[in-house]
Design an enzyme around this catalytic site. Structure first.
Site: not given
Length: 318
Positions: A58, A208-210, A213
Site C-alpha cells: 500500500y 469501496r464507497g459504492l 454514493g
C-alpha cells in the site's frame, strides 16, 4: 475507552468489533492528507479500535510508515494485520505475487522496520501460483516460532487453499471481501471457515464507497479504472442501489454507511468488518453502526439492495 470486541477465530485473540483499514490513506482513493490520516488513526485508538489493517504494497511502504508514526508509544494498544506478496514497480504497476519462503522472510524484515515494531500480530498471504501454499505457510510458521509474527492469516483464497494452509499450520483469520453486494463467500468459504474455527476480517463492506454514493473518480482516485462497478452504465445502475439503501437507512434512523456496516456485523460474531474511514468524522459514523440489526431491519436492507442486483464484476478481468 472500551469498544465492543470479538474473537478472531475460535482460538484467536479478542480485537475490536470493527477494524480500521488504512489503505486509502496512501493511495487508490485519491489524495489523502497526512495530518488527517494521523488524526483518524489517533481517533480510532481513543475510541477503542485495536485492529488496524495495512499491506506492505500500500503506497509501496508508505502505509506501514504512516501507521508506525501514528502508533508511536501506543504499539501495544494495536493489533496490526499486514498483507504481503504483491510486487510493485517504480511506476506503481502491479507485477504479480511472490510468496516463496525466502520472499516471505524478506518482506517481513522490511515490514518490521517500516512499522517500527518487533512483531506483526497477523501476517496474511494470498496465493502465488508458482509456490505451493504449504511452502509459504511453512515459512510463516517458522516466523511464528521465532516470535516475529503472532498469527497466520490468508487473504482472497479459495476453499481448497484454506484447507491445505490450515493443515500446515492453524490459520487464525481470512480476509475476504464481504458486504451487501459482495456475498460470494457465503456459499463455500464462510461455512468452511466456521468449520475450521477461522475468523473473518471483511473488507469492501461499503463496496469501496459504492453503497454510499461515491463516484470513484477524481484526481488520484483509481476506482473507476480498476473496478467495473464504478464504470459507465454499471455505475448508473449501482447508484440506484445506493439511493435505495439510503432511503431504508433513513427510515431506520441510521446512515447508509451504518446500515451496510451493521448488516455485516449482524452476520455473525466471527466476522469483523474493516472500514476504510479516512477522516475522524467518517470513522465516528462507522463506529456508531449497530452491532446487531433486527430481523425486520435486515430484511428491509436486503430488499433494497439484493445481492444479485449489482451491475459489474468486482475487478477488471486482468
Amino acid at each position: 475507552m472500551k469498544f465492543s470486541t470479538r474473537r478472531l477465530g475460535t482460538n484467536g485473540p479478542f480485537v475490536s468489533a470493527i477494524g480500521l483499514g488504512c489503505m486509502g490513506m496512501s493511495e487508490f482513493y485519491g489524495h489523502a492528507d497526512r495530518a488527517t490520516s494521523l488524526a483518524t488513526i489517533a481517533a480510532a485508538l481513543d475510541a477503542g479500535v485495536t485492529l488496524f489493517d495495512t499491506g506492505d504494497f500500500y503506497g509501496v511502504g508508505h502505509n506501514e510508515m504512516l501507521l508506525a508514526e501514528a502508533l508511536r508509544g501506543k504499539r501495544e494498544q494495536a493489533f496490526i494485520q499486514v498483507k504481503f506478496g504483491a510486487q510493485r514497480g517504480p511506476d506503481g504497476a502491479f507485477l504479480g505475487i511472490d510468496a516463496r519462503p525466502v520472499a516471505v522472510k524478506t518482506a517481513l524484515a522490511y515490514s518490521l522496520r517500516r512499522l517500527e515494531t518487533d512483531y506483526v500480530d497477523l501476517y496474511m498471504t494470498g496465493v502465488d501460483p508458482a509456490v505451493p501454499i504449504e511452502d509459504t505457510i511453512g515459512a510463516m510458521a517458522e516466523l511464528v516460532t521465532q516470535g516475529y509474527i503472532q498469527h497466520i492469516g490468508l487473504t482472497n483464497v479459495d476453499a481448497a487453499t484454506i484447507r491445505r494452509a490450515h493443515a500446515t499450520h492453524p490459520i487464525t483469520a481470512l480476509q475476504f471481501e464481504y458486504g451487501l453486494i459482495s456475498r460470494d463467500m457465503e456459499e463455500e468459504i464462510l461455512p468452511l471457515c466456521r468449520e475450521l474455527g477461522i475468523g473473518i476480517t471483511a473488507y469492501g463492506v461499503l463496496s469501496r464507497g459504492l453503497l454510499t454514493g461515491s463516484k470513484g473518480s477524481g484526481e488520484g482516485d483509481l476506482r473507476s479504472a480498476y473496478y467495473p462497478r464504478f464504470q459507465g452504465d454499471n455505475r448508473t445502475r449501482n447508484e440506484r442501489l445506493a439511493a435505495a439503501l439510503a432511503r431504508v437507512a433513513q427510515e431506520e434512523g441510521i446512515t447508509a454507511a451504518q446500515a451496510a456496516i451493521g448488516w455485516v456485523l449482524s452476520q455473525g460474531e466471527d466476522i469483523i468488518p474493516v472500514v476504510g474511514s479516512r477522516t475522524p468524522e467518517r470513522l465516528a459514523e462507522a463506529l456508531a453502526s449497530p452491532l446487531k440489526l433486527s430481523d425486520a431491519s435486515l430484511t428491509a436492507i436486503e430488499t433494497a439492495v439484493p445481492h444479485d442486483a449489482v451491475a459489474g464484476e468486482r475487478f477488471m478481468a486482468h
